[in-house]
Design a protein around this motif. Sequence first.
Motif, PDB file in Angstrom:
ATOM      1  N   GLY A 142       0.858  -1.170   0.012  1.00  0.00           N
ATOM      2  CA  GLY A 142      -0.142   0.014  -0.075  1.00  0.00           C
ATOM      3  C   GLY A 142       0.701   0.997   0.078  1.00  0.00           C
ATOM      4  O   GLY A 142       0.393   2.123  -0.718  1.00  0.00           O
ATOM      5  N   VAL A 143       2.137   1.210   0.415  1.00  0.00           N
ATOM      6  CA  VAL A 143       2.916   2.524   0.630  1.00  0.00           C
ATOM      7  C   VAL A 143       4.355   2.324   0.392  1.00  0.00           C
ATOM      8  O   VAL A 143       4.557   2.740  -0.891  1.00  0.00           O
ATOM      9  CB  VAL A 143       2.763   2.921   2.089  1.00  0.00           C
ATOM     10  N   ASN A 144       5.111   1.539   1.136  1.00  0.00           N
ATOM     11  CA  ASN A 144       6.268   1.519   0.831  1.00  0.00           C
ATOM     12  C   ASN A 144       6.806   0.260   0.690  1.00  0.00           C
ATOM     13  O   ASN A 144       6.461  -0.556   1.682  1.00  0.00           O
ATOM     14  CB  ASN A 144       7.254   2.323   1.587  1.00  0.00           C
ATOM     15  N   LEU A 145       7.858  -0.282  -0.052  1.00  0.00           N
ATOM     16  CA  LEU A 145       8.442  -1.652   0.219  1.00  0.00           C
ATOM     17  C   LEU A 145       9.948  -1.399   0.180  1.00  0.00           C
ATOM     18  O   LEU A 145      10.441  -0.807  -0.355  1.00  0.00           O
ATOM     19  CB  LEU A 145       8.193  -2.344  -1.245  1.00  0.00           C
ATOM     20  N   ARG A 146      10.466  -2.256   1.172  1.00  0.00           N
ATOM     21  CA  ARG A 146      11.986  -2.304   1.512  1.00  0.00           C
ATOM     22  C   ARG A 146      12.566  -3.543   1.314  1.00  0.00           C
ATOM     23  O   ARG A 146      12.018  -4.452   1.755  1.00  0.00           O
ATOM     24  CB  ARG A 146      12.191  -1.500   2.916  1.00  0.00           C
ATOM     25  N   VAL A 147      13.463  -3.544   0.440  1.00  0.00           N
ATOM     26  CA  VAL A 147      14.294  -4.821   0.207  1.00  0.00           C
ATOM     27  C   VAL A 147      15.590  -4.598   0.580  1.00  0.00           C
ATOM     28  O   VAL A 147      16.502  -3.840   0.038  1.00  0.00           O
ATOM     29  CB  VAL A 147      14.184  -5.171  -1.133  1.00  0.00           C
ATOM     30  N   ASN A 148      16.119  -5.216   1.604  1.00  0.00           N
ATOM     31  CA  ASN A 148      17.533  -5.238   1.966  1.00  0.00           C
ATOM     32  C   ASN A 148      17.968  -3.784   2.613  1.00  0.00           C
ATOM     33  O   ASN A 148      18.897  -3.549   2.055  1.00  0.00           O
ATOM     34  CB  ASN A 148      18.460  -6.047   1.136  1.00  0.00           C
ATOM     35  N   THR A 149      17.262  -2.759   2.831  1.00  0.00           N
ATOM     36  CA  THR A 149      17.471  -1.643   3.236  1.00  0.00           C
ATOM     37  C   THR A 149      16.578  -0.820   4.413  1.00  0.00           C
ATOM     38  O   THR A 149      15.469  -1.461   4.670  1.00  0.00           O
ATOM     39  CB  THR A 149      17.500  -0.704   2.047  1.00  0.00           C
ATOM     40  N   THR A 150      17.191  -0.255   5.238  1.00  0.00           N
ATOM     41  CA  THR A 150      16.251   0.543   6.102  1.00  0.00           C
ATOM     42  C   THR A 150      15.801   1.985   5.634  1.00  0.00           C
ATOM     43  O   THR A 150      15.108   2.718   6.310  1.00  0.00           O
ATOM     44  CB  THR A 150      16.970   0.572   7.510  1.00  0.00           C
ATOM     45  N   SER A 151      16.411   2.429   4.544  1.00  0.00           N
ATOM     46  CA  SER A 151      16.127   3.786   4.100  1.00  0.00           C
ATOM     47  C   SER A 151      15.528   3.765   2.695  1.00  0.00           C
ATOM     48  O   SER A 151      15.788   3.075   1.792  1.00  0.00           O
ATOM     49  CB  SER A 151      17.615   4.569   3.845  1.00  0.00           C
ATOM     50  N   LEU A 152      14.248   4.507   2.746  1.00  0.00           N
ATOM     51  CA  LEU A 152      13.679   4.739   1.420  1.00  0.00           C
ATOM     52  C   LEU A 152      13.993   6.029   0.738  1.00  0.00           C
ATOM     53  O   LEU A 152      13.592   6.255  -0.442  1.00  0.00           O
ATOM     54  CB  LEU A 152      12.267   4.659   1.721  1.00  0.00           C
ATOM     55  N   GLY A 153      14.671   7.001   1.328  1.00  0.00           N
ATOM     56  CA  GLY A 153      14.933   8.082   0.714  1.00  0.00           C
ATOM     57  C   GLY A 153      13.699   9.286   0.690  1.00  0.00           C
ATOM     58  O   GLY A 153      13.708  10.161  -0.068  1.00  0.00           O
ATOM     59  N   GLY A 154      12.504   9.091   1.205  1.00  0.00           N
ATOM     60  CA  GLY A 154      11.483   9.698   1.552  1.00  0.00           C
ATOM     61  C   GLY A 154      10.598   9.505   0.403  1.00  0.00           C
ATOM     62  O   GLY A 154      10.669   8.884  -0.726  1.00  0.00           O
ATOM     63  N   GLY A 155       9.362  10.262   0.704  1.00  0.00           N
ATOM     64  CA  GLY A 155       8.359   9.682  -0.341  1.00  0.00           C
ATOM     65  C   GLY A 155       7.410   8.900  -0.023  1.00  0.00           C
ATOM     66  O   GLY A 155       7.576   8.149   1.029  1.00  0.00           O
ATOM     67  N   VAL A 156       6.371   8.785  -0.742  1.00  0.00           N
ATOM     68  CA  VAL A 156       5.163   7.733  -0.638  1.00  0.00           C
ATOM     69  C   VAL A 156       5.350   6.836  -1.949  1.00  0.00           C
ATOM     70  O   VAL A 156       5.326   7.320  -2.987  1.00  0.00           O
ATOM     71  CB  VAL A 156       4.111   8.291  -0.372  1.00  0.00           C
ATOM     72  N   GLY A 157       5.053   5.468  -1.756  1.00  0.00           N
ATOM     73  CA  GLY A 157       4.894   4.697  -2.905  1.00  0.00           C
ATOM     74  C   GLY A 157       6.521   4.613  -3.294  1.00  0.00           C
ATOM     75  O   GLY A 157       6.775   4.235  -4.619  1.00  0.00           O
ATOM     76  N   VAL A 158       7.545   4.578  -2.502  1.00  0.00           N
ATOM     77  CA  VAL A 158       8.914   4.517  -2.733  1.00  0.00           C
ATOM     78  C   VAL A 158       9.268   2.948  -2.771  1.00  0.00           C
ATOM     79  O   VAL A 158       8.905   2.145  -1.828  1.00  0.00           O
ATOM     80  CB  VAL A 158       9.728   4.961  -1.765  1.00  0.00           C
ATOM     81  N   ILE A 159      10.178   2.405  -3.545  1.00  0.00           N
ATOM     82  CA  ILE A 159      10.798   0.992  -3.398  1.00  0.00           C
ATOM     83  C   ILE A 159      11.942   1.318  -3.263  1.00  0.00           C
ATOM     84  O   ILE A 159      12.800   1.819  -3.899  1.00  0.00           O
ATOM     85  CB  ILE A 159      10.379   0.147  -4.840  1.00  0.00           C
ATOM     86  N   GLY A 160      12.668   0.742  -2.083  1.00  0.00           N
ATOM     87  CA  GLY A 160      13.965   0.814  -1.637  1.00  0.00           C
ATOM     88  C   GLY A 160      14.739  -0.253  -1.614  1.00  0.00           C
ATOM     89  O   GLY A 160      14.316  -1.338  -1.320  1.00  0.00           O
ATOM     90  N   LEU A 161      15.809  -0.295  -2.294  1.00  0.00           N
ATOM     91  CA  LEU A 161      16.445  -1.655  -2.748  1.00  0.00           C
ATOM     92  C   LEU A 161      18.102  -1.237  -2.369  1.00  0.00           C
ATOM     93  O   LEU A 161      18.642  -0.215  -2.585  1.00  0.00           O
ATOM     94  CB  LEU A 161      16.510  -2.047  -4.505  1.00  0.00           C
ATOM     95  N   ALA A 162      18.666  -2.370  -1.865  1.00  0.00           N
ATOM     96  CA  ALA A 162      19.899  -2.303  -1.496  1.00  0.00           C
ATOM     97  C   ALA A 162      20.926  -3.436  -2.002  1.00  0.00           C
ATOM     98  O   ALA A 162      20.050  -4.675  -1.612  1.00  0.00           O
ATOM     99  CB  ALA A 162      20.210  -1.899  -0.066  1.00  0.00           C
ATOM    100  N   ASN A 163      21.941  -3.236  -2.440  1.00  0.00           N
ATOM    101  CA  ASN A 163      22.638  -4.563  -2.712  1.00  0.00           C
ATOM    102  C   ASN A 163      22.086  -5.298  -3.773  1.00  0.00           C
ATOM    103  O   ASN A 163      22.191  -6.582  -3.489  1.00  0.00           O
ATOM    104  CB  ASN A 163      23.233  -5.252  -1.479  1.00  0.00           C
ATOM    105  N   THR A 164      21.578  -4.818  -4.706  1.00  0.00           N
ATOM    106  CA  THR A 164      20.936  -5.577  -5.724  1.00  0.00           C
ATOM    107  C   THR A 164      21.420  -5.662  -7.026  1.00  0.00           C
ATOM    108  O   THR A 164      22.240  -4.675  -7.366  1.00  0.00           O
ATOM    109  CB  THR A 164      19.344  -5.340  -6.006  1.00  0.00           C
TER     110      THR A 164
END
Length: 115
Positions: free
Chosen positions: A73-95
């Motif tokens: 519904g709002v944000n999805l985090r994959v292997n990260t704790t930071s989304l960089g702000g915003g709504v509807g953000v997908i945060g990816l790290a080490n991918t």
Amino acid sequence: MEALATTQSAILVDGVDATVKALQAQVTGDSVKRFQVLTDGSMSWGSGSATADVTLYRSAADVLKTDDSFHVGVNLRVNTTSLGGGVGVIGLANTTTVRPRTPPTAARSMSSPEP
């Protein structure tokens, strides 16, 4: 209420096999259970008027899977704790993302060279 030791369980369902229903839920008037947890750990949801149509389960070591759609519904985090702000953000790290050799015509920009 007595405190439990770390080796004890507040609730333990010991089924004869992995298909035993450890927990079920329904609303008055439902003809089918809306939510079930089996002793294999899988969870299933349904409307209450038909069989369950969504399941979440362990498919392999360290893998949680659904064979259905999963909407965030709002944000999805994959292997990260930071989304960089915003709504509807997908945060990816080490991918690693593999770029297709030839993007579909509609996806090309006017400045992209032809393959």
